[in-house]
Design an enzyme around this catalytic site. Structure first.
Site, PDB file in Angstrom:
ATOM      1  CE1 TYR A   1       4.079  -6.110   7.908  1.00 46.34           C
ATOM      2  CE2 TYR A   1       3.710  -4.847   9.904  1.00 46.34           C
ATOM      3  CZ  TYR A   1       3.233  -5.390   8.723  1.00 46.34           C
ATOM      4  OH  TYR A   1       1.927  -5.217   8.353  1.00 46.34           O
TER       5      TYR A   1
ATOM      6  CE  LYS B   1       0.677  -6.267  11.384  1.00 50.19           C
ATOM      7  NZ  LYS B   1      -0.248  -5.456  12.183  1.00 50.19           N
TER       8      LYS B   1
ATOM      9  CB  SER C   1      -0.018  -7.926   7.147  1.00 47.22           C
ATOM     10  OG  SER C   1       0.694  -7.832   5.924  1.00 47.22           O
TER      11      SER C   1
HETATM   12  C1  WQD Z   1       4.612  -3.316  -4.006  1.00 48.94           C
HETATM   13  C2  WQD Z   1       5.318  -3.629  -5.310  1.00 48.94           C
HETATM   14  C3  WQD Z   1       7.714  -3.769  -5.091  1.00 48.94           C
HETATM   15  C4  WQD Z   1       8.268   0.479  -4.119  1.00 48.94           C
HETATM   16  C5  WQD Z   1       4.457  -4.242   1.979  1.00 48.94           C
HETATM   17  C6  WQD Z   1       4.418  -5.052   3.237  1.00 48.94           C
HETATM   18  C7  WQD Z   1       3.007  -5.457   3.545  1.00 48.94           C
HETATM   19  C8  WQD Z   1       2.138  -4.231   3.610  1.00 48.94           C
HETATM   20  C9  WQD Z   1       2.217  -3.456   2.310  1.00 48.94           C
HETATM   21  C10 WQD Z   1       1.909  -3.502   5.890  1.00 48.94           C
HETATM   22  C11 WQD Z   1       6.463  -4.632  -5.137  1.00 48.94           C
HETATM   23  C12 WQD Z   1       7.323  -2.599  -5.989  1.00 48.94           C
HETATM   24  C13 WQD Z   1       7.708  -0.746  -4.424  1.00 48.94           C
HETATM   25  C14 WQD Z   1       9.122   1.117  -5.053  1.00 48.94           C
HETATM   26  C15 WQD Z   1       8.792  -0.712  -6.571  1.00 48.94           C
HETATM   27  N1  WQD Z   1       2.521  -3.398   4.689  1.00 48.94           N
HETATM   28  N2  WQD Z   1       7.972  -1.322  -5.630  1.00 48.94           N
HETATM   29  N3  WQD Z   1       9.354   0.488  -6.253  1.00 48.94           N
HETATM   30  O1  WQD Z   1       6.172  -5.005  -0.445  1.00 48.94           O
HETATM   31  O2  WQD Z   1       3.933  -5.762  -1.446  1.00 48.94           O
HETATM   32  O3  WQD Z   1       4.016  -5.038   0.911  1.00 48.94           O
HETATM   33  O4  WQD Z   1       3.604  -3.118   2.112  1.00 48.94           O
HETATM   34  O5  WQD Z   1       1.023  -4.227   6.239  1.00 48.94           O
HETATM   35  O6  WQD Z   1       2.990  -6.111   4.790  1.00 48.94           O
HETATM   36  O7  WQD Z   1       5.169  -6.231   3.031  1.00 48.94           O
HETATM   37  O8  WQD Z   1       4.303  -3.344  -0.890  1.00 48.94           O
HETATM   38  O9  WQD Z   1       4.208  -1.146  -1.960  1.00 48.94           O
HETATM   39  O10 WQD Z   1       6.407  -1.908  -0.920  1.00 48.94           O
HETATM   40  O11 WQD Z   1       5.612  -2.975  -3.035  1.00 48.94           O
HETATM   41  O12 WQD Z   1       9.012  -1.257  -7.661  1.00 48.94           O
HETATM   42  O13 WQD Z   1       9.680   2.241  -4.820  1.00 48.94           O
HETATM   43  O14 WQD Z   1       5.923  -2.443  -5.798  1.00 48.94           O
HETATM   44  O15 WQD Z   1       8.856  -4.458  -5.614  1.00 48.94           O
HETATM   45  O16 WQD Z   1       6.485  -5.461  -6.289  1.00 48.94           O
HETATM   46  P1  WQD Z   1       4.688  -4.856  -0.538  1.00 48.94           P
HETATM   47  P2  WQD Z   1       5.166  -2.252  -1.673  1.00 48.94           P
END
Ligand code: WQD
Length: 334
Positions: free
Chosen positions: A149, A153, A124
């Site tokens: 997590y 990785k 990841s």
């Molecule tokens: C994306 C953007 C949030 C939810 C994580 C893991 C990564 C991978 C993918 C496994 C950010 C914003 C999110 C919400 C929001 N997982 N957001 N409101 O954090 O980039 O990555 O998931 O492999 O390892 O770290 O993904 O989709 O949670 O967030 O504003 O309800 O959306 O702040 O900018 P992230 P995400």
């Protein structure tokens, strides 16, 4: 000869099984349904019209794992098994280290026992921590990661590097996913989180289908074009294709350890995602701006050049495709 797919009933695993079967590969799938549904196995068969062997086992159970190798002619392994919720890993670090790291060690040790040495690992972009510069290349600085997590990785990547150094007859591909989203065009398989989604797109999908009231946008004061977080969203079917290409490379180009970013190289903000999702699907996505989420970073997107040059991998699907396929899936699976 067969490809063993661990966690093959999961979100990325199931889409990869579809691509492998569509490419004429023989697969054997194991899953313990800790974060997936038994019905997904039938759906993979329905989509492809192909059959394959499935074992409901936990890859931590060495005896059961050995039975799979005894009963099948396994030539390579793709490991999708692993817990993957960042927030949950902060509450349950021991479960994450046992399941993800011990699981990988038992899998690799069993592969060694049966002299199976082609391995594709689901890593990841989280291993890059908060990047100094974007776009991120494979030789960018790793870590520090912000959660267990991400550590799992990073640790498994290190284990694989040590393993290859000890025995260069191994053939290893480490694939660093950016943000996998979307669903198969059939609408039969997709991301189907059991409870309130942590990730952006599945949350938006539930707001779009009135299963959740409104989206909370975690901060709009980041140093990005519109203040909201920027990420490299990649369609899960593109991601699955990347695994087929990585396996081809391991088959053709002999021994080695290869590391690739799997992303589009394009960064989209949260507001970009909300606007495209709403427009493409003609749905309302009510939202409010709230505090930043702990551990979040401003901007993370890939430089996908190496995967293009060495695997021939180019992500083809657009953000519109991702939003359309996500909505199509959730409408069929409310
Ligand atoms: C994306 C953007 C949030 C939810 C994580 C893991 C990564 C991978 C993918 C496994 C950010 C914003 C999110 C919400 C929001 N997982 N957001 N409101 O954090 O980039 O990555 O998931 O492999 O390892 O770290 O993904 O989709 O949670 O967030 O504003 O309800 O959306 O702040 O900018 P992230 P995400």
């Amino acid at each position: 000869m067969s490809i063993l797919v661990t966690g093959g009933a999961g979100y990325i695993g199931s889409h990869t099984c579809v691509e492998l079967l569509n490419h004429g590969e023989n697969i054997v799938v194991i899953d313990n349904f800790s974060n997936s549904k038994p019905h997904t196995i039938d759906l993979i068969k329905k989509i492809t019209g192909k059959d394959f062997k499935f074992y409901e086992i936990d890859y931590l159970d060495r005896k059961s794992l050995e039975r799979v190798f005894e009963e099948n002619n396994i030539e390579s392994v793709i490991n999708f098994s692993g817990y993957k919720a960042v927030g949950e890993s902060l509450e349950k670090p021991i479960e994450y280290y046992i399941n993800n790291v011990s699981g990988a060690l038992i899998l690799l040790d069993t592969m060694k026992k049966y002299n199976v040495k082609k391995f594709v690992f689901s890593s990841s972009a989280t291993v890059y921590g908060d990047p100094d510069i974007v776009p991120i290349k494979e030789n960018s600085r790793l870590g520090p990661t912000t959660n267990p997590y991400g550590n799992t990785k990073l640790f498994i990547e290190q284990i694989l590097k040590d393993l290859y150094k000890s025995d260069n007859s191994w053939d290893i591909a480490i694939l660093r996913y950016f943000n996998p989203v979307g669903a198969h065009e059939s609408g039969l398989i997709g991301e189907d989180p059991r409870d309130i989604p942590n990730n952006l797109m599945p949350y938006i999908a539930k707001v779009a289908t009135q299963q959740l009231k409104e989206l909370s946008i975690f901060g709009n004061d980041y140093d990005t074009k519109d203040g909201t977080g920027v990420r490299d969203y990649i369609h899960v079917v593109d991601l699955a294709r990347g695994h087929v290409l990585a396996l081809n490379k391991l088959d053709k180009e002999g021994k080695g350890i290869f590391i690739y970013n799997l992303g589009t190289g394009i960064g989209y903000s949260v507001l970009d995602m909300v606007n495209v999702y709403s427009k493409v699907n003609n749905v309302d996505i009510p939202y409010k701006i709230t505090e930043r989420r702990k551990g979040d970073i401003a901007s993370c997107y890939s430089d996908p050049t190496k995967a293009k040059e060495e695997l021939g991998f180019i992500a083809e699907k657009t953000l519109e495709d991702m939003c359309r396929d996500s909505y199509n899936f959730i409408k069929n699976n409310k």
